[in-house]
Design a protein around this motif. Structure first.
Motif, PDB file in Angstrom:
ATOM      1  N   UNK A  14      -5.301  -5.951 -13.815  1.00  0.00           N
ATOM      2  CA  UNK A  14      -5.203  -6.381 -12.403  1.00  0.00           C
ATOM      3  C   UNK A  14      -5.003  -5.277 -11.674  1.00  0.00           C
ATOM      4  N   UNK A  15      -4.706  -5.758 -10.450  1.00  0.00           N
ATOM      5  CA  UNK A  15      -4.682  -4.722  -9.082  1.00  0.00           C
ATOM      6  C   UNK A  15      -3.701  -3.768  -9.582  1.00  0.00           C
ATOM      7  N   UNK A  16      -2.598  -4.005  -9.682  1.00  0.00           N
ATOM      8  CA  UNK A  16      -1.279  -3.137 -10.142  1.00  0.00           C
ATOM      9  C   UNK A  16      -1.446  -2.528 -11.452  1.00  0.00           C
ATOM     10  N   UNK A  17      -1.969  -3.535 -12.435  1.00  0.00           N
ATOM     11  CA  UNK A  17      -2.058  -3.103 -13.941  1.00  0.00           C
ATOM     12  C   UNK A  17      -3.157  -1.760 -13.772  1.00  0.00           C
ATOM     13  N   UNK A  18      -4.135  -1.823 -13.371  1.00  0.00           N
ATOM     14  CA  UNK A  18      -5.176  -0.584 -13.355  1.00  0.00           C
ATOM     15  C   UNK A  18      -4.510   0.496 -12.503  1.00  0.00           C
ATOM     16  N   UNK A  19      -3.803   0.577 -11.640  1.00  0.00           N
ATOM     17  CA  UNK A  19      -3.146   1.402 -10.945  1.00  0.00           C
ATOM     18  C   UNK A  19      -1.888   2.303 -12.106  1.00  0.00           C
ATOM     19  N   UNK A 180       3.673  -5.199  -1.194  1.00  0.00           N
ATOM     20  CA  UNK A 180       2.277  -5.979  -1.220  1.00  0.00           C
ATOM     21  C   UNK A 180       1.114  -5.040  -1.406  1.00  0.00           C
ATOM     22  N   UNK A 181       0.573  -5.329  -2.529  1.00  0.00           N
ATOM     23  CA  UNK A 181      -0.596  -4.184  -2.730  1.00  0.00           C
ATOM     24  C   UNK A 181      -1.872  -5.340  -2.666  1.00  0.00           C
ATOM     25  N   UNK A 182      -2.567  -5.646  -1.718  1.00  0.00           N
ATOM     26  CA  UNK A 182      -3.784  -6.318  -1.588  1.00  0.00           C
ATOM     27  C   UNK A 182      -4.679  -6.456  -2.684  1.00  0.00           C
ATOM     28  N   UNK A 183      -4.992  -7.777  -3.060  1.00  0.00           N
ATOM     29  CA  UNK A 183      -5.993  -7.924  -4.084  1.00  0.00           C
ATOM     30  C   UNK A 183      -7.279  -7.943  -3.654  1.00  0.00           C
ATOM     31  N   UNK A 200       5.838  -3.744   4.007  1.00  0.00           N
ATOM     32  CA  UNK A 200       6.162  -3.753   2.808  1.00  0.00           C
ATOM     33  C   UNK A 200       4.733  -3.591   1.976  1.00  0.00           C
ATOM     34  N   UNK A 201       4.002  -2.923   2.407  1.00  0.00           N
ATOM     35  CA  UNK A 201       2.823  -2.457   1.940  1.00  0.00           C
ATOM     36  C   UNK A 201       2.976  -1.542   0.585  1.00  0.00           C
ATOM     37  N   UNK A 202       2.384  -1.460  -0.450  1.00  0.00           N
ATOM     38  CA  UNK A 202       2.416  -0.325  -1.498  1.00  0.00           C
ATOM     39  C   UNK A 202       1.077  -0.068  -2.115  1.00  0.00           C
ATOM     40  N   UNK A 203       0.765   1.177  -1.945  1.00  0.00           N
ATOM     41  CA  UNK A 203      -0.455   1.677  -2.214  1.00  0.00           C
ATOM     42  C   UNK A 203      -0.606   1.764  -3.711  1.00  0.00           C
ATOM     43  N   UNK A 204      -1.891   1.606  -4.258  1.00  0.00           N
ATOM     44  CA  UNK A 204      -1.861   1.900  -5.638  1.00  0.00           C
ATOM     45  C   UNK A 204      -1.274   3.060  -6.135  1.00  0.00           C
ATOM     46  N   UNK A 205      -1.540   4.159  -5.583  1.00  0.00           N
ATOM     47  CA  UNK A 205      -0.900   5.091  -5.955  1.00  0.00           C
ATOM     48  C   UNK A 205       0.567   5.429  -6.137  1.00  0.00           C
ATOM     49  N   UNK A 206       1.169   4.732  -5.061  1.00  0.00           N
ATOM     50  CA  UNK A 206       2.645   4.857  -5.024  1.00  0.00           C
ATOM     51  C   UNK A 206       3.186   4.162  -6.251  1.00  0.00           C
ATOM     52  N   UNK A 207       2.393   2.776  -6.433  1.00  0.00           N
ATOM     53  CA  UNK A 207       2.702   1.831  -7.533  1.00  0.00           C
ATOM     54  C   UNK A 207       2.605   2.536  -8.884  1.00  0.00           C
ATOM     55  N   UNK A 257      -3.409   3.473   2.945  1.00  0.00           N
ATOM     56  CA  UNK A 257      -4.042   4.151   1.961  1.00  0.00           C
ATOM     57  C   UNK A 257      -4.219   3.521   0.829  1.00  0.00           C
ATOM     58  N   UNK A 258      -5.314   3.697   0.258  1.00  0.00           N
ATOM     59  CA  UNK A 258      -5.849   2.592  -0.781  1.00  0.00           C
ATOM     60  C   UNK A 258      -5.895   1.293  -0.953  1.00  0.00           C
ATOM     61  N   UNK A 259      -5.592   0.702   0.490  1.00  0.00           N
ATOM     62  CA  UNK A 259      -5.626  -0.695   0.314  1.00  0.00           C
ATOM     63  C   UNK A 259      -6.846  -1.283  -0.034  1.00  0.00           C
ATOM     64  N   UNK A 260      -8.164  -0.645   0.372  1.00  0.00           N
ATOM     65  CA  UNK A 260      -9.350  -1.278  -0.057  1.00  0.00           C
ATOM     66  C   UNK A 260     -10.082  -0.806  -1.162  1.00  0.00           C
ATOM     67  N   UNK A 261      -9.283   0.241  -1.884  1.00  0.00           N
ATOM     68  CA  UNK A 261      -9.903   0.933  -2.881  1.00  0.00           C
ATOM     69  C   UNK A 261     -10.109  -0.323  -4.103  1.00  0.00           C
TER      70      UNK A 261
END
Ligand SMILES: NC(=O)c1ccc[n+]([C@@H]2O[C@H](COP(=O)([O-])OP(=O)(O)OC[C@H]3O[C@@H](n4cnc5c(N)ncnc54)[C@H](O)[C@@H]3O)[C@@H](O)[C@H]2O)c1
Length: 261
Positions: A14-19, A180-183, A200-207, A257-261
């Motif tokens: 998933x979105x956060x899992x891959x990060x 929120x790390x957008x999917x 409340x955004x969280x980037x994949x890198x920070x996650x 940062x990374x939102x659209x990655x």
């Protein structure tokens, strides 16, 4: 610091899992991935395709793990608040109960019976959404739940489950109220239109760095609730001080940062 561990990541595709997988592999850990779909970047022999309710598959994945990062879930409500027929059916019985109630129970049981000492549970800021709407910010780890909809209710259960297993079975459990790390592109557009959502955004890198820190920290209390977001843009909404104190983790990125990655 705990290095070169064997970490089971559920929801790894998933979105956060891959990060999380990228951050863990980069830091020299061995990742066992577990998801209903294949996980990119994990060798085939370490990648298990299965569902949380398949206890044998889950136990095989958890055997020998030093820690579990449990991310697999249905990540939101469907048709809630209810629409008009035929769009008035929620996904509680069909998805949220098997994936977000029974699934975490099976994860905690696998950890308990296999002797996995640490479990990191993916909760959500949606459990304290009522405080955000009321302007009671920044929310802290002491803020009681004020859940948004039915998905958030399952995460209140998840946090309670973690607390019980820590107290009764001696596990170290963190419940992480993730921002929120957008999917998808629609979610990116929603965040773009809201100061609150940007905060409340969280980037994949920070996650990814957060989850790496959560398994690498030497000692943790039996149970803790923590928040995870990137650096706020407008105003502090989630108090990150406990995350910094316990894990030594600080976000380094900001929206988008990374939102659209
Ligand atoms: N992305 C966010 O903004 C956000 C915010 C707060 C909390 N969370 C939580 O973080 C976790 C990860 O969210 P995400 O955004 O990466 O979601 P996602 O939908 O991108 O990933 C979830 C993954 O879990 C897998 N999965 C679902 N049910 C499963 C099951 N029964 N067995 C095995 N695998 C299963 C899916 O295939 C998917 O790959 C979830 O627990 C979610 O509730 C996400």
């Amino acid at each position: 610091m705990k290095t070169a561990q064997r970490i089971l990541v559920t929801g790894s595709a998933g979105r956060i899992g891959r990060a999380a997988v990228v951050a863990l592999v980069d830091r020299g850990h061995t990742v066992i991935s577990f998801d209903v779909r294949p996980t990119p970047g994990v060798p085939a022999e370490q990648s298990i395709v299965g569902t949380l309710t398949d206890v044998a598959a889950l136990r095989a994945a958890a055997t020998g793990a030093d820690a579990i990062i449990h991310l697999a879930a249905t990540p939101d409500d469907t048709n809630y608040p209810r629409g008009t027929p035929p769009n008035d059916g929620d996904n509680f019985v069909s998805e949220l109960v098997p994936n977000n109630i029974v699934g975490p129970y099976q994860v905690m049981e696998a950890a308990r019976t296999l002797g996995v000492r640490r479990v990191i549970l993916a909760s959500t800021g949606q459990v304290i959404a009522g405080h955000l709407l009321a302007g009671n910010t920044p929310v802290t780890v002491e803020s009681p739940p004020r859940p948004r909809y039915l998905y958030a209710c399952t995460k209140v259960f998840l946090e309670a489950l973690g607390q019980v297993y820590a107290k009764e079975h001696g596990l170290e459990v963190l419940a992480v109220r993730i921002g929120w790390c957008p999917r998808d592109a629609g979610q990116v557009a929603e965040i773009r239109g809201s100061d609150l959502f940007q905060d409340v955004f969280i980037s994949p890198g920070d996650a990814g760095r957060f989850f790496a820190a959560s398994v690498e920290t030497d000692s943790l209390p039996p149970f803790a609730v923590l928040y995870a977001t990137s650096r706020h843009t407008h105003a502090l909404r989630y108090d990150l001080s406990e995350s910094k104190r316990l894990l030594g983790w600080e976000p380094t990125e900001t929206w988008p940062t990374g939102a659209e990655a």
